[in-house]
Enzyme design. Structure first.
Site, short mmCIF file in Angstrom:
data_model
loop_
_atom_site.label_atom_id
_atom_site.label_comp_id
_atom_site.label_asym_id
_atom_site.label_seq_id
_atom_site.Cartn_x
_atom_site.Cartn_y
_atom_site.Cartn_z
N ASP A 1 0.86 -1.19 0.00
CA ASP A 1 0.00 0.00 0.00
C ASP A 1 0.89 1.24 0.00
O ASP A 1 1.89 1.29 0.74
CB ASP A 1 -0.90 -0.01 1.25
N ASP A 2 0.52 2.23 -0.84
CA ASP A 2 1.32 3.46 -0.91
C ASP A 2 1.13 4.34 0.32
O ASP A 2 1.98 5.16 0.64
CB ASP A 2 0.97 4.24 -2.18
N HIS B 1 -29.79 -14.21 -14.32
CA HIS B 1 -29.37 -14.97 -15.50
C HIS B 1 -29.03 -14.07 -16.70
O HIS B 1 -29.62 -13.02 -16.90
CB HIS B 1 -30.48 -15.96 -15.90
#
Ligand code: COA
Length: 197
Positions: free
Chosen positions: A33-34, A126
């Protein structure tokens, strides 16, 4: 040893890591993570750019579709995470880098692109078609034969009527009900959903 590197040490990241644990495929799950938080339940091994595309599997646990796409695009092995208690039709096709969370239902004939988030207790009925980096948020419902364009966010608890098409780049507000096709990117909210002025 099989290692999974998750990108994005956030709340969403924690939920994704929990799904990965329950799948029982990886020996070790770590994060990059930065902007790492001060405290986090998983080990953070460095920043996003420090992570080499070696033998590990990767998963990008970032809610923002643009950032998710940017990072997923440069990783070779972006895995799809499926909670053991999601219900998925036998002929459903799901791309790479997706997550299907607990209680989600995806029914027969549906096709899902790459980097898609099917969040907790949402449903995709669907013959739907979801393009890359779509997010179906917590408790949202897509009826049958719905088509969702790239990076569109379907807000928490919203409903999209059967046979509806929503183009890419949209934000559908929490609790909205979409009853008409949406062909122009933007933010839509309310019942029935209307474009925000
Ligand atoms: C639709 C949304 C993107 C708008 O965010 P925003 O641009 O920051 O909007 P604001 O909070 O400034 O609100 C602007 C106006 O829209 C209204 N509004 C905001 N969200 C709304 C929603 N979902 N439905 C109806 N009205 C909404 C606000 O009450 C406000 O009305 P006002 O101008 O009359 O006071 C956001 O509220 C939303 O619903 N996000 C989805 C969140 C979500 O799904 N999270 C899931 C996490 S898994």
């Amino acid at each position: 040893m099989k290692r999974l590197i998750m990108i994005g040490a956030s709340g969403h990241g924690k939920v994704c890591a929990d799904i990965a644990e329950q799948m029982g495929v990886w020996d070790e799950i770590v994060f990059a993570d930065d902007h790492p938080p001060a405290a986090y339940p998983y080990r953070i091994i460095g920043k996003t750019d420090d992570v080499a595309d070696g033998d590990a599997d990767f998963f990008v646990a970032i809610g923002d579709a643009q950032i998710r796409e940017k990072i997923t695009g440069r990783l070779k092995k972006s895995v799809t995470l499926i909670h053991p208690r999601a219900v998925i039709g036998g002929d459903v096709a799901i791309g790479n880098g997706c997550v299907v969370m607990a209680g989600a239902v995806i029914n027969s004939g549906t096709t899902i692109g790459d980097g898609v988030i099917i969040n907790t207790c949402s449903s995709v009925d669907h013959d739907c078609k979801l393009d890359d980096y779509v997010h179906v948020a917590v408790g949202a419902h897509l009826c049958g034969m719905v088509r969702i364009g790239k990076s569109t966010w379907i807000g928490a608890g919203s409903t999209v009527k059967n046979n509806i098409s929503i183009c890419g780049g949209c934000m559908i507000g929490a609790g909205a009900v979409v009853v008409q096709n949406i062909a122009e990117a933007g933010t839509y909210m309310g019942v029935p959903a209307k474009k925000r002025k």
